[in-house]
Design a protein around this motif. Sequence first.
Motif, PDB file in Angstrom:
ATOM      1  N   TRP A 172       5.157   0.642  -8.548  1.00  0.00           N
ATOM      2  CA  TRP A 172       4.066  -0.320  -8.653  1.00  0.00           C
ATOM      3  C   TRP A 172       4.617  -1.744  -8.719  1.00  0.00           C
ATOM      4  O   TRP A 172       3.944  -2.675  -8.278  1.00  0.00           O
ATOM      5  CB  TRP A 172       3.173  -0.023  -9.844  1.00  0.00           C
ATOM      6  N   GLY A 192       4.239   5.768  -5.163  1.00  0.00           N
ATOM      7  CA  GLY A 192       4.370   5.783  -6.610  1.00  0.00           C
ATOM      8  C   GLY A 192       3.519   6.845  -7.284  1.00  0.00           C
ATOM      9  O   GLY A 192       3.802   7.240  -8.419  1.00  0.00           O
ATOM     10  N   LEU A 193       2.483   7.316  -6.610  1.00  0.00           N
ATOM     11  CA  LEU A 193       1.659   8.385  -7.173  1.00  0.00           C
ATOM     12  C   LEU A 193       2.410   9.713  -7.227  1.00  0.00           C
ATOM     13  O   LEU A 193       2.181  10.531  -8.113  1.00  0.00           O
ATOM     14  CB  LEU A 193       0.370   8.543  -6.360  1.00  0.00           C
ATOM     15  N   TRP A 194       3.304   9.946  -6.262  1.00  0.00           N
ATOM     16  CA  TRP A 194       4.012  11.215  -6.194  1.00  0.00           C
ATOM     17  C   TRP A 194       5.453  11.135  -6.670  1.00  0.00           C
ATOM     18  O   TRP A 194       5.992  12.106  -7.151  1.00  0.00           O
ATOM     19  CB  TRP A 194       3.976  11.754  -4.757  1.00  0.00           C
ATOM     20  N   TRP A 195       6.065   9.977  -6.477  1.00  0.00           N
ATOM     21  CA  TRP A 195       7.477   9.843  -6.827  1.00  0.00           C
ATOM     22  C   TRP A 195       7.584   8.876  -7.989  1.00  0.00           C
ATOM     23  O   TRP A 195       7.585   7.665  -7.814  1.00  0.00           O
ATOM     24  CB  TRP A 195       8.274   9.354  -5.621  1.00  0.00           C
ATOM     25  N   THR A 196       7.675   9.415  -9.186  1.00  0.00           N
ATOM     26  CA  THR A 196       7.602   8.591 -10.390  1.00  0.00           C
ATOM     27  C   THR A 196       8.974   8.244 -10.964  1.00  0.00           C
ATOM     28  O   THR A 196       9.061   7.734 -12.074  1.00  0.00           O
ATOM     29  CB  THR A 196       6.772   9.308 -11.465  1.00  0.00           C
ATOM     30  N   THR A 222       0.829  -1.201   0.000  1.00  0.00           N
ATOM     31  CA  THR A 222       0.000   0.000   0.000  1.00  0.00           C
ATOM     32  C   THR A 222       0.864   1.252   0.000  1.00  0.00           C
ATOM     33  O   THR A 222       0.606   2.196  -0.763  1.00  0.00           O
ATOM     34  CB  THR A 222      -0.928  -0.005   1.233  1.00  0.00           C
ATOM     35  N   ASP A 276       2.431   1.782  -3.434  1.00  0.00           N
ATOM     36  CA  ASP A 276       1.460   2.316  -4.394  1.00  0.00           C
ATOM     37  C   ASP A 276       1.192   3.795  -4.153  1.00  0.00           C
ATOM     38  O   ASP A 276       1.103   4.584  -5.107  1.00  0.00           O
ATOM     39  CB  ASP A 276       0.155   1.526  -4.333  1.00  0.00           C
ATOM     40  N   ILE A 277       1.056   4.185  -2.912  1.00  0.00           N
ATOM     41  CA  ILE A 277       0.814   5.596  -2.589  1.00  0.00           C
ATOM     42  C   ILE A 277       2.034   6.433  -2.942  1.00  0.00           C
ATOM     43  O   ILE A 277       1.916   7.518  -3.526  1.00  0.00           O
ATOM     44  CB  ILE A 277       0.425   5.754  -1.106  1.00  0.00           C
TER      45      ILE A 277
END
Length: 81
Positions: A36, A27-31, A21, A24-25
């Motif tokens: 993922w 990964g939304l901000w640190w690309t 979790t 995933d969270i």
Amino acid sequence: MRHPLHPALVHFPVACWSLATLADIAGLWWTRWPLWQLGLAMLAIGCIAGLATAATGLLELLKLPPEHPAARDANCHMGLA
């Protein structure tokens, strides 16, 4: 003295699912990295560890005599799981 294995294994699926979790969270901000993939790996490891944990819990439940004081709580725990 023999100790049950189930309580020691419970922490692994919980930790893996929590890390999945968080990955995933994050990964939304640190690309920069595909987090993922880490989340997917932690999810898979957590599911495998969860199956092993459930199997050891079932084995411990089957060894428990029905008149044991913890039998009612153990059956309730198994039913909810």
